[in-house]
Design a protein around this motif. Structure first.
Motif, short mmCIF file in Angstrom:
data_model
loop_
_atom_site.label_atom_id
_atom_site.label_comp_id
_atom_site.label_asym_id
_atom_site.label_seq_id
_atom_site.Cartn_x
_atom_site.Cartn_y
_atom_site.Cartn_z
N VAL A 131 11.80 -34.67 58.65
CA VAL A 131 11.25 -34.07 57.56
C VAL A 131 9.89 -34.46 57.45
CG1 VAL A 131 10.82 -31.67 56.69
CG2 VAL A 131 12.44 -31.62 58.19
N GLY A 152 9.31 -37.99 57.32
CA GLY A 152 8.59 -39.51 58.28
C GLY A 152 7.65 -38.98 58.42
N ASN A 153 8.03 -37.33 58.95
CA ASN A 153 6.89 -36.61 59.56
C ASN A 153 6.81 -35.67 59.98
OD1 ASN A 153 4.70 -36.13 60.96
ND2 ASN A 153 3.80 -38.04 62.40
N GLU A 154 6.44 -34.64 59.28
CA GLU A 154 6.88 -33.25 59.02
C GLU A 154 6.02 -32.41 60.47
OE1 GLU A 154 6.82 -30.98 55.44
OE2 GLU A 154 6.35 -29.18 56.31
N ALA A 209 5.40 -33.56 63.53
CA ALA A 209 5.90 -34.75 64.60
C ALA A 209 7.03 -33.22 64.55
CB ALA A 209 6.23 -35.66 64.47
#
Ligand code: ATP
Ligand code: ATP
Ligand code: MG
Ligand code: MG
Lengths: 326, 330, 505, 326
Positions: free
Chosen positions: A204, A206-208, A210
């Protein structure tokens, strides 16, 4: 953003990447060792067992908060409201204890209150979609006000000895707060490294988007982080009132800054997606060591403040340099 | 062994500072190598620096080295605890503490007791388990200002209070003393009692707002001098300096300057340097094995333009003046 | 004649990887030079060195005979080099024109103020060469991927550069958009601009380029004679072996796995109904913006239905979020890999396992061994390269990132797989592997939906094709009738000829 | 991260998006109007011209800081060190004035000091590559310590009337601080909306990598933001010491939180790339109005704290709802 793309071509090698967390932690550890070495030459008795235990004990409250903060930061958030959360749960626990509530029940209630405060933060961040900084800035004032209103601004005195010994005693010569925080740290480490929730937190942060497409329960994950942070703030407050024998509504002033500093020194990135439990613990100990050492050297308050500021900057620069070399 | 929680203002087992010598005799001889450690709230406020001055002054006189430390900022509770614990570890023979809050130095009391080190709570926040307290009566600060209004503004009127940090002992007591006393006759009305957070700017803004709503206000009471000086500027900016009396608390040097300049109406000086001296003297008497009452009260006086020369200036011996005051009061 | 651009023995190593070793070639003035190679061959790295993003470890570059070395992108631009990056490089809250002039705004009053109007005028001019429909004042985030890619191309045209490096400029574009780009490129070339053109679409390269270089594993594998070379030759040079051209094999069964009934969405989709069978590969074709992505997102639970229902195995399912879809056995391989696909700093293994962590856990603890075994198994199956399971995914080439995402749904044992442009930016070798994978999955009894803008791909893979137009399903074409012209006929508005538009009952 | 992808399907349509800034500002304005309406029914004389001018005057210092903060936030950073920066430049300006330095020179020196503080922050963020939160957390302590050490903790009193009238007087019946901040706001608006630097700030905060490959001077842009923030903190401190007639080393405590709150209420996103000058000004006025109204109502301290916390949360929720409807 901290990582300027100009430097982006010096990336982790695959071999190191596997150990990158521990490398980063090693950097923090080296920092701690250097600081201790410096103090031990300047302050006689600095390395005495008694003083080392002292440092651990004095770092334990900040470490406890910083662990929760680390999880929140990893999820891409921040929790400025830990101090007032601690205050609310402290005064309520104390009131319950005074009114004769059994100790375990009072403890559960205190932790519950802290988790409820965290839950509100989490709901506002995850469901209402507000910025974590602003949400917890708002609840920072709100929770503090509630603690003050609840007690009328007065401390709650006379916490029973049974409760105090639980949080203030020793076991095998080690102070209880240190043991408690060690257990919490271990649990946090397992959570982060070994459980799906830990991976969800990292994803979450790191890249919500994705993470969302991959089916990670975004809202639940964020809320979990804030609930843990609130719960650990409450735990920290229990440790504190155990030591002090009193609960004050103004307790926990500026705790958030120390906790964030510890997490950051330990390698957490405020952009989310990165952070280390061991690093955070070391970060908290670094800050505690600084305080202890400077006090033993009788450094005047203004210069202590200066040293605190500079150590944060220097620690971050060392970190940057270490990462650059990786 | 559990002591009754201390209320420094009402504790019966007390003595005035002026009686120290009379009741306990000349200053005793101290064990070889006695050293004292002191920790206060912060050095960002002149009051606490002056207190330290008093410690050092008396320490020099008695030949006792004194280490004086303070937390990094007001409200830094754990930092102060760390410092105090450090002092115990380092083997000081007596501790003088001015805690951030009523509770944050409680462990020090316990650890010091275990280590057989006497602890003196000096002023402001009161540790309920403290065995010894040296300081003034916080409530009396507000009471004195209220009495000034009752005497000097017999026709009564509207007054306002600017409070210190919410929930701090000294702020609560001072405010309460003022409010209770001034309301007694029924002639005065406290139209506002708002937070100034020990901050000049906040107090300035609060005073501006209050004056605008109550242009007929006759006076302000502020919980400390920094806030009072902010209020003075607000009163000047509103063009009401002749109509509104402003009082502070603490007696810092800037307050004296302002009083002499005819701007600040008055302050309740609690003589921090003298307080420091008295505190260390009491502490060292404890080290020497003397028995002291639980509270040693230190002096305070309402300073206005009329009496400022008596307390400050060339050749004024404050100690002697205060001794006179004490004698007059008995 | 001195070449416009000369690479001389360029090498670049990242810690642990030699991305480029000893690459040398020339580009003549006005030449259109193709650059081919598998994923991770080093094409982007070379172009990023050319445009000043990276500095080479060793080697030198010459522009018009002059030795150049760039420390930052600004230097390269100053030397007359423009670059279209493989990944969109845009600032979401800014307008199209602002993005196009990013870093060198048009100014008035001696450089003091930005001249919005002039920027928008010039932007519109450049955009109109390829696609006039884009409003230069619109925020870039309101554009679809394809339009954003066109903006990137138009940006490179603004600079009046001597050299334009294009790193997969058409990965999101339709054939007709490529045609317009080809025209522009030809004109530029005629006026003496040199172009380096990277693409995985072999046809494009063979059509517009005069010469082409092929890279393999960071080295130059050779030059291609564009006039005479066949696809096979080029592919062999790229992958070092021959690839079989394979035919479509059908595994479709009679069981209905999923049925969509009258699906509508907030923005685009209206009344879409169709069936998907076990073992079937259902293609979805249509123009850019016709709603294909949105339809897939509805099926994947990523967007909400406003009307209609989805049945799986005859039972209506309520998909409130991707999580629901995943537990219903649906997995989405998204279109925008960087934004919706990967967690950049986490390892490929974790990226693969993210959707099925529960199944790797016992009593709430992830079992490292099991995870590792599965990762080795699945990532080898998708042929991840380099095969380093703990490496952060952001360090892999786009194609390899895509493979990891596909492995994600293998790990979660999804029965229904939704592929949105599955081979975008993926090299021929990997493409063939992915086709194989898709077929193998179908043979296994999976049901598959493939959205693609590449008609040959749709035709190669699909048992049946739905053509979308303007948010609706305009036609359904059976395998037997599947031709490019049939699809195009239904996809283009107003060209409703021939076949009956028959949404599946 | 604030914007959960669950809500991502309701995107801006292109037509509205073009006006989204002014729409967003309208939301903030409506918030302000509602608050004023409430107070005007509760407090007689609240809407008097005198009180309105008062509110503006009392909001001016926070507005000044918040403008700089907005630019920093837009660039993807944060500046926690504004308070201590203000304190340093205040005490140095005051000392210079007392030592007889001509007023214009002292002002320039004060602003210069503030900008130098900002410059250090900027260098640490942009060149050393540290996280803005941590850098300014470190300098928060460091600068404060320097101000305290420089003055020995004492306020500098007796600022000359010439200086004071400059910052404390009236022009056409409007207080100077209000005029000064209005001019600064206009300048900031022009900078952000009309100049290349403004574009660079938005680009760097919006997508640093894209900005880098497009040739935006990343480091210079970030440094500019911090320098402006430092300069405006210094300006705010000059306004303050003009009003109070004294410069204290502890001045500016917690200013950063108010400034961040104003910027956030005004629509700045702490993720960078977004923010509005007008919105920030309105945000600062909302906070000022709250303080003024609550004081006039003689609300007790605890409840003032509660109201401040809640208003931040409510303002952000209104913002969220407004954006949702767009
Ligand atoms: N910043 C980086 N740090 C470390 N390794 C990198 C970095 N960028 C690229 N690489 C590695 O360099 C190699 C070449 O990558 P590059 O992106 O140039 O390939 P490519 O030919 O453009 O592939 P694709 O067709 O998938 O775009 C790959 O192995 C990649 O993992
Ligand atoms: N977030 C959004 N905001 C505004 N409009 C949108 C948004 N998402 C989709 N649309 C609109 O919905 C239409 C369908 O888009 P969709 O992405 O589904 O098309 P597509 O056929 O998949 O095209 P592509 O090949 O570009 O992905 C587009 O015309 C687009 O304008
Ligand atoms: Mg590439
Ligand atoms: Mg699409």
């Amino acid at each position: 953003m901290s990582n300027s793309p100009a430097a982006a071509d010096t990336k982790l090698s695959p071999v190191f990447a596997r150990f990158s967390f521990s490398l980063r932690d090693a950097g923090t550890l080296i920092g701690l060792v250097v600081i201790m070495a410096v103090f031990s030459t300047l302050v006689p008795g600095f390395l005495s067992e008694r003083n080392l235990v002292n440092i651990l004990q004095q770092s334990s409250i900040n470490a406890c908060l910083a662990l929760g903060m680390t999880l929140v930061i990893i999820s891409g958030g921040i929790d400025l409201s830990v101090g007032p959360t601690a205050a609310i749960s402290a005064v309520i626990t104390a009131t319950l204890l005074l009114s004769g509530t059994p100790v375990p029940l009072a403890i559960l209630a205190g932790l519950g209150i802290g988790m409820a405060c965290g839950f509100i933060n989490g709901i506002l961040v995850a469901y209402v979609g507000l910025q974590p900084f602003i949400v917890t800035l708002g609840t920072l004032s709100t929770y503090r006000a509630l603690a003050l209103i609840y007690t009328g601004g007065n401390p709650v005195l006379g916490i029973p000895a049974g409760f105090r010994s639980l949080f203030n005693g020793n076991l095998f010569g080690i102070p209880m707060p240190v043991l408690i925080v060690a257990v919490v740290a271990l649990a946090a480490w397992v959570l982060l490294k070994k459980t799906p929730i830990g991976e969800y937190l990292l994803a979450v942060g790191g890249n919500e988007e994705a993470a969302y497409v991959a089916g990670v329960p975004i809202a639940r994950t964020k809320i979990t982080a804030y609930v843990i942070s609130g719960g650990l703030a409450a735990l920290a407050s229990l440790i504190l009132i155990g030591r002090l024998g009193a609960a004050e509504p103004i307790l926990g002033n500026l705790w958030e800054l120390d906790a964030i500093a510890a997490a950051a020194i330990g390698g957490a990135s405020l952009m989310g997606g990165k952070g280390s439990i061991l690093g955070t613990i070391l970060g908290a100990i670094i800050l505690g060591t600084m305080r202890n050492g400077l006090t033993l050297m009788n450094v005047q308050a203004f210069y202590q403040l200066l040293a605190t500021g500079l150590i944060i900057l220097v620690a971050m620069m060392i970190d940057r340099a270490t990462r650059g070399r990786e | 062994q559990e002591l009754a929680p201390l209320n420094s203002d009402t504790e019966k087992d007390r003595m005035d500072w002026s009686q120290l010598e009379a009741k306990l005799g000349a200053f005793p001889k101290l064990p070889e190598g006695t050293k004292a450690g002191a920790v206060s709230k912060t050095l960002t406020n002149e009051y606490w620096r002056s207190l330290g001055e008093g410690y050092t002054k008396f320490g020099d006189k008695a030949g006792v080295p004194v280490v004086y430390q303070a937390a990094q900022s007001e409200g830094d509770q754990l930092g102060q605890l760390t410092i105090a614990e450090g002092l115990i570890t380092q083997g000081y023979n007596v501790l003088l503490v001015s805690p951030q809050t009523d509770a944050n130095l409680q462990p020090v009391i316990e650890q010091a007791k275990a280590a057989g080190i006497p602890v003196v709570n000096v002023n402001d926040a009161v540790i309920p388990q403290a065995e010894h307290y040296v300081g003034n009566v916080q409530r009396d600060n507000g009471v004195r200002v209220a009495k000034w209004f009752i005497e000097n503004r017999p026709e009564g009127g509207k007054v306002a209070i600017v409070e210190g940090q919410a929930g701090v002992y000294a702020a609560v007591q001072r405010t309460d003393g003022f409010k209770a006393t001034i309301s007694e006759g029924g002639k005065f009305e406290v139209v506002a009692s708002v937070p100034g957070n020990w901050d000049r700017q906040t107090s300035y803004d609060a005073a501006t707002n209050i004056l605008q709503q109550h242009p007929d206000l006759i006076g302000f009471y502020a919980n400390n001098d920094g806030m009072a000086l902010g209020i003075v500027e607000a009163v000047k900016a509103a063009g009401l300096q002749d109509k509104v009396a402003v009082f502070g608390t603490d007696g810092i040097s800037d307050a004296y300057t302002s009083i002499k300049a005819g701007e600040l109406t008055g302050t309740v000086d609690s003589f921090p340097v003298l307080t420091g001296e008295v505190a260390l003297e009491s502490a060292l008497r404890l080290v020497a094995g003397q028995k002291l009452p639980r509270v040693v009260a230190t002096p305070q006086a309402l300073i206005t333009k009329d009496n400022v020369a008596r307390y400050q200036g060339e050749g004024v011996d404050v100690r002697a003046v205060l001794m006179e005051d004490a004698a007059a009061a008995n | 004649m001195t070449p416009r651009l000369r690479f001389e023995a360029i090498s670049k190593s990242f810690p642990g990887v030699n991305a480029l070793s000893d690459v040398s070639f020339d580009v003549a003035p006005g030449e259109i030079h193709g650059l081919l190679g598998e994923n991770g061959a080093g094409k982007s790295t070379l172009l990023r060195i050319l445009s000043g993003v990276f500095r080479p470890t060793s080697g030198s570059m010459f522009v018009d005979g002059e030795n150049v070395s760039f420390r930052k992108p600004m230097d390269a631009r100053g030397a007359g080099i423009a670059m279209i990056h493989q990944e969109l490089q845009q600032v979401p809250h800014m307008s199209v024109a602002q993005n196009m002039f990013l870093g060198h705004p048009l100014t008035t009053v001696g450089g003091l103020f930005v001249s919005r109007r002039e920027q928008e005028r010039r932007a519109a001019e450049a955009l109109s060469m390829i696609e006039p429909g884009i409003d230069p004042a619109a925020p870039i985030s309101s554009l679809k991927v394809a339009q954003r890619q066109i903006v990137e191309i138009a940006r490179a045209l603004l600079d009046r550069a001597r050299i334009i490096a294009m790193d997969e400029p058409t990965s999101s574009l339709t054939p007709s958009e490529f045609e317009r780009l080809a025209e522009v490129i030809t004109k530029l070339s005629a006026s003496g601009v040199s172009i380096i053109y990277v693409s995985h679409k072999m046809d494009e390269v063979l059509r517009i380029c005069q010469r082409a270089s092929v890279m393999r594993d960071g080295k130059l594998a050779g030059a291609v004679d564009v006039q005479t070379a066949s696809h096979q030759d080029v592919i062999t040079m790229m992958v070092g072996r021959e690839l079989m051209q394979e035919q479509h094999v059908s595994h479709v069964t009679a069981t209905v796995k999923l049925e969509a009934r009258g699906l509508s969405s907030l923005t685009k989709i209206r009344d879409a109904s169709f069936k998907l069978h076990r073992g079937e590969v259902l293609g979805i074709a249509g123009l850019v913006g016709s709603g294909r992505t949105e339809l897939l997102r509805l099926l994947a639970g990523a967007d909400r239905l406003t009307a209609g229902a989805i049945d799986i195995d005859g039972k209506t399912v309520n998909l409130r979020n991707p999580r629901d879809a995943i537990s219903a056995g649906i997995g989405l391989v998204p279109e925008e890999r960087k934004r919706e696909g990967i967690i950049p700093v986490r390892s490929v293994t974790i990226n693969m396992a993210l959707a099925s962590l529960g199944s790797f856990s016992k009593a709430g603890i992830i079992q490292g061994g099991k995870l590792r075994n599965t990762a080795e198994d699945l990532l080898r199956r998708v042929n991840l390269r380099p095969f380093q399971l703990d490496r952060p995914i952001r360090l892999f080439s786009g194609g390899n990132q895509q493979k990891a995402i596909i492995a994600r749904w293998l790990a979660s044992k999804s029965q229904i797989l939704l592929f949105d442009e599955p081979t975008r930016g993926i090299d021929v070798g990997a493409k063939a592997e992915i086709y194989h994978l898709i077929e193998a999955l179908a043979a296994d009894g999976h049901s598959i939906v493939v959205v693609s803008s590449e008609l040959p791909e749709v035709i190669r893979l699909s048992d049946r094709v739905l053509v979308m137009r303007d948010g609706q399903i305009a036609a359904e074409i059976a395998r037997a009738d599947l031709t490019e012209s049939a699809i195009v006929a239904h996809a283009i508005p107003g060209a409703n000829t021939g076949r009956t538009p028959a949404p599946a009952a």
